[in-house]
Design an enzyme around this catalytic site. Structure first.
Site, PDB file in Angstrom:
ATOM      1  N   ARG A  60      68.834  20.086   2.998  1.00  0.00           N
ATOM      2  CA  ARG A  60      68.043  20.604   3.182  1.00  0.00           C
ATOM      3  C   ARG A  60      67.251  20.361   1.487  1.00  0.00           C
ATOM      4  NH1 ARG A  60      64.843  23.655   0.754  1.00  0.00           N
ATOM      5  NH2 ARG A  60      64.891  26.371   1.139  1.00  0.00           N
ATOM      6  N   GLU A  68      57.304  27.667   6.443  1.00  0.00           N
ATOM      7  CA  GLU A  68      58.018  28.228   7.644  1.00  0.00           C
ATOM      8  C   GLU A  68      57.051  27.583   9.363  1.00  0.00           C
ATOM      9  OE1 GLU A  68      61.476  28.845   8.237  1.00  0.00           O
ATOM     10  OE2 GLU A  68      60.940  29.152   6.365  1.00  0.00           O
ATOM     11  N   ARG A 102      74.150  23.522   5.514  1.00  0.00           N
ATOM     12  CA  ARG A 102      73.457  21.811   5.085  1.00  0.00           C
ATOM     13  C   ARG A 102      73.290  21.917   3.942  1.00  0.00           C
ATOM     14  NH1 ARG A 102      67.759  25.116   6.363  1.00  0.00           N
ATOM     15  NH2 ARG A 102      68.112  26.062   4.840  1.00  0.00           N
TER      16      ARG A 102
END
Length: 169
Positions: A60, A68, A102
């Site tokens: 990330r 999004e 992540r």
């Protein structure tokens, strides 16, 4: 915890090692953990898959947030990030892991900071909730003033507001 497989097919508990190293670094104030690898996938405008030492790692991008999937400019943000990093060798400065497991990192392609470049090109917000580098606000303001990327929209919706509205419905 899900374990990752290396190219040789052996199970590698690398994720546990990375998390332990990150925890120690955070406590000691030591510099970020670095990894050099090849980008093998782009999930969206702020998430990539990097092959480091034979292990795929989901990353990330630190301090930024992009539209999004299903949101205006979401597909374009993914395309722009792909053009910057896909199939390229990158250096990750991993500073943390998020609640989804992540790695959270600054992504460098040579001398280019891909996180900052996404903001400069107008396809990411400086993510104030996690912001450490205050100069990203200036970079964002310049992109906005130039109406680059998502700033061409007269009323762009920040992704954190889009996610909140989606959860509420």
């Amino acid at each position: 915890m899900k374990q990752m497989r290396s190219k040789r097919g052996t199970v590698a508990p690398i994720r546990n090692i990375v998390f332990a190293v990150l925890a120690v670094l955070a406590l000691t104030g030591a510099p970020a953990f670095a990894c050099v690898g090849k980008v093998v996938g782009v999930t969206d405008g702020d998430t990539i898959m990097v092959l480091c030492d034979g292990v795929e790692t989901k990353v990330r991008l630190n301090q930024i947030d992009t539209p999004e999937r299903g949101q205006a400019f979401g597909s374009k943000a993914k395309e722009v990030l792909s053009n910057l990093v896909f199939k390229r060798t990158v250096r990750l400065e991993i500073v943390d892991t998020d609640r989804y497991g992540r790695a959270v990192a600054t992504v460098w392609v040579g001398e280019m900071n891909a996180n900052r470049e996404m903001v400069r090109l107008g396809f990411a917000w400086a993510y104030r909730k996690y912001l450490q580098d205050q100069t990203l606000i200036e970079v964002e303001a310049e992109a906005k003033a130039s109406r680059r990327g998502l700033w061409a929209d007269p009323n762009p919706i920040p992704p954190w507001e889009f996610r909140k509205a989606k959860r509420a419905s």
